[in-house]
Design a protein around this motif. Structure first.
Motif, short mmCIF file in Angstrom:
data_model
loop_
_atom_site.label_atom_id
_atom_site.label_comp_id
_atom_site.label_asym_id
_atom_site.label_seq_id
_atom_site.Cartn_x
_atom_site.Cartn_y
_atom_site.Cartn_z
N ARG A 322 0.83 -1.25 -0.06
CA ARG A 322 0.03 0.08 0.17
C ARG A 322 0.95 1.11 0.11
O ARG A 322 1.89 1.45 0.91
CB ARG A 322 -0.98 0.23 1.35
CG ARG A 322 -1.76 1.22 1.28
CD ARG A 322 -2.21 1.58 2.64
NE ARG A 322 -3.18 2.71 2.51
CZ ARG A 322 -3.58 3.58 3.77
NH1 ARG A 322 -3.20 3.09 4.86
NH2 ARG A 322 -4.15 4.71 3.53
N SER A 324 0.31 5.45 -0.06
CA SER A 324 -0.38 6.75 0.07
C SER A 324 0.54 7.99 0.17
O SER A 324 1.03 7.75 1.26
CB SER A 324 -1.37 6.51 1.14
OG SER A 324 -2.21 7.70 1.32
N GLU A 348 -2.65 5.31 -3.59
CA GLU A 348 -3.45 6.71 -3.25
C GLU A 348 -2.47 7.64 -3.62
O GLU A 348 -1.65 8.02 -2.80
CB GLU A 348 -4.04 6.70 -2.10
CG GLU A 348 -4.94 5.59 -1.70
CD GLU A 348 -5.12 5.45 -0.32
OE1 GLU A 348 -4.37 5.81 0.64
OE2 GLU A 348 -6.39 5.11 0.11
N LYS A 365 -6.77 -1.51 -5.54
CA LYS A 365 -7.49 -0.02 -5.54
C LYS A 365 -6.51 1.04 -6.04
O LYS A 365 -5.51 1.04 -5.49
CB LYS A 365 -7.76 0.17 -4.06
CG LYS A 365 -8.59 1.58 -3.74
CD LYS A 365 -8.85 1.68 -2.58
CE LYS A 365 -9.07 3.39 -1.83
NZ LYS A 365 -9.35 3.40 -0.50
N ASP A 367 -6.77 5.26 -6.52
CA ASP A 367 -7.21 6.33 -6.32
C ASP A 367 -6.12 7.47 -6.51
O ASP A 367 -5.08 7.83 -6.22
CB ASP A 367 -7.61 6.49 -4.64
CG ASP A 367 -8.41 7.80 -4.51
OD1 ASP A 367 -8.58 8.77 -5.22
OD2 ASP A 367 -9.06 7.87 -3.33
#
Length: 469
Positions: A322, A324, A348, A365, A367
């Motif tokens: 992940r 971000s 993200e 995912k 974004d």
């Protein structure tokens, strides 16, 4: 067999108490879940709790939620928590009322206690929980009540401790819990996470800290059996962040697992591209599974609009799952970044490029945000396992789109129509599952009468006769 689970939602305290009398003959209640609606008085709540103690789950779980719109009422207006003798788990949510345990009675079976909100005299309560293994205390940032414990308090059975809020004396708390296996500390706003000056945690295996961390090296040396460390560095100066990252890198080389790393960027320290690149190089060597950058504008102009155009590091983030990035960090080449994160599941981020070429076999995912001054002309996304797609961008006069992600073609068309006031034409290369599905396209067309749709087996074209000047 009698009723085992009781759940009350949105009822007045008096009504719930009346219902208790109907269930008093039940031989055993394993779960008692009460959500008290607004509009009750302190007297109502205390009367209800006394009745609930008589119906105490034995053994079982008690969950109490107090909803009230009144402002902070002070220590004199307290909800008194009676003793629940046979209950093994208690959860209390009270963000507006102060909860004060009654001074008598022992919680002989209590193994897990979770309190979110204002509670006082925690020390006296913990002294009467001989079997407590899990403790979670979460204090609100507004009107925080400092956590203080008696100096001689010991909790020898405690294995997991979760603390979030403002704590007056964190060292005394940690000194009372020498047999912990898991510790999670989040220090909100003011205050510093500081290890005790002496002693160690001989059983601690997992540690999570979030806040302004001091003496990280000392803390790690006090945990000889530590295996997993999650760290979020907040409200720290750049020099302190660098020192902490160096300590984490050395700890990782000794075998310590560092799954989650968060950094709040101190923009007041004049973070340049060179300085940010230096942080990224250290982070790449640490190789966390989750990496989160957030912004700290403390001491900066609130209207700050300066952004860093981040170059992609040459080193591969081999374990990163992940990523971000803060809103002030813009990735120049999002596709290259993704290619250097072979295990990435969540991204993200923001980009400055008007061209997105992104291929990933692991991304689930996505974004993406963009600079409002950047117009997109090419979007090429291949993500076969994508589950969530969020994009905020401004399209140029013509935009070419190729997206291969299951069930996301229609969502992407809606995104384009929403974010593209200067739309001229869009060409979408559909996947096999998209071909021949005309009902969805018809619905989108009816919702956007100014846009014409042309569909074939290999291409969907959107065209508009209107152009912004």
């Amino acid at each position: 067999m009698g009723l085992t689970d009781l759940t009350f939602r949105g009822l007045k305290a008096g009504r719930i108490q009346a219902l208790f009398r109907r269930f008093a003959a039940s031989p055993q209640v394993s779960t008692l879940d009460i959500d008290i609606s607004s509009g009750h008085t302190i007297a109502d709540a205390n009367s209800l709790l006394r009745a609930a103690a008589q119906l105490s789950p034995s053994p079982g779980q008690l969950c109490l939620t107090f909803q009230e719109s009144y402002s902070y009422m002070g220590y004199s207006d307290c909800i008194h928590l009676p003793c629940f003798h046979g209950t093994s788990s208690i959860e209390i949510h009270s963000l507006h009322f102060v909860v004060r345990p009654l001074p008598t009675g022992e919680f002989t079976a209590l193994e897990s206690l979770s309190v979110a909100g204002k509670i006082v005299d925690v020390g006296s309560l913990l002294n009467r929980c001989p079997c407590l293994r899990v403790l979670s205390l979460s204090y609100p940032e507004r009107h925080p009540i400092p956590l203080t414990l008696p100096p001689a308090l010991e909790i020898p059975t405690l294995e997991k401790l979760y603390l979030s809020g403002k704590f007056a004396d964190l060292c005394s708390v940690l000194n009372s819990c020498q047999r912990l296996r898991m510790l999670c500390v989040t220090q909100t706003k003011f205050g510093t996470i500081t290890p005790p000056p002496s002693g160690e945690f001989p059983m601690l295996e997992k540690l999570s800290v979030s806040g302004k961390v001091a003496d990280l090296d000392t803390l790690l040396n006090q945990c000889p059996r530590l295996r997993v460390l999650d760290v979020t560095l907040r409200r720290m100066r750049l020099s302190s962040i660098k020192a902490a990252l160096t300590i984490l890198e050395m700890a990782g080389q000794r075998g310590l697992m560092l799954p989650i790393l968060g950094i709040q960027i101190p923009w007041r320290d004049d973070i340049t591209l060179r300085r940010f690149a230096f942080l990224l190089r250290i982070v790449a060597r640490i190789s966390p599974r989750e990496l989160v950058f957030t912004d700290s504008l403390e001491g900066c102009n609130p209207a700050r609009d300066e952004k860093i155009k981040v170059n992609v590091p040459s080193r591969e983030f081999s374990r990163l799952e992940r990523l971000s990035l803060s809103s002030l960090c813009r990735i120049a080449d999002i596709g290259t970044l993704v290619s250097r994160c072979p295990c990435l599941r969540v991204l993200e981020a923001a980009t400055t490029s008007g061209k997105i070429m992104l291929h990933s076999s692991s991304l689930q995912k996505l974004d993406l945000n963009t600079n409002c001054d950047t117009e997109f002309h090419i979007i090429n996304i291949v993500t076969p396992v994508l589950k969530e797609l969020h994009m905020d961008f401004r399209a140029g006069g013509d935009i070419g789109v190729s997206i291969s992600a299951p069930d996301h073609e229609y969502n992407f068309i809606r995104i384009i129509l929403t974010c593209s006031p200067k739309l001229g034409s869009v060409s979408l290369e559909p996947s096999d599952a998209f071909k021949g599905c005309t009902t969805e396209l018809s619905n989108i067309s009816m919702a956007n009468p100014s846009v014409k749709f042309y569909s074939s087996d290999c291409l969907v074209t959107l065209a508009s006769g209107w152009h912004a000047p």
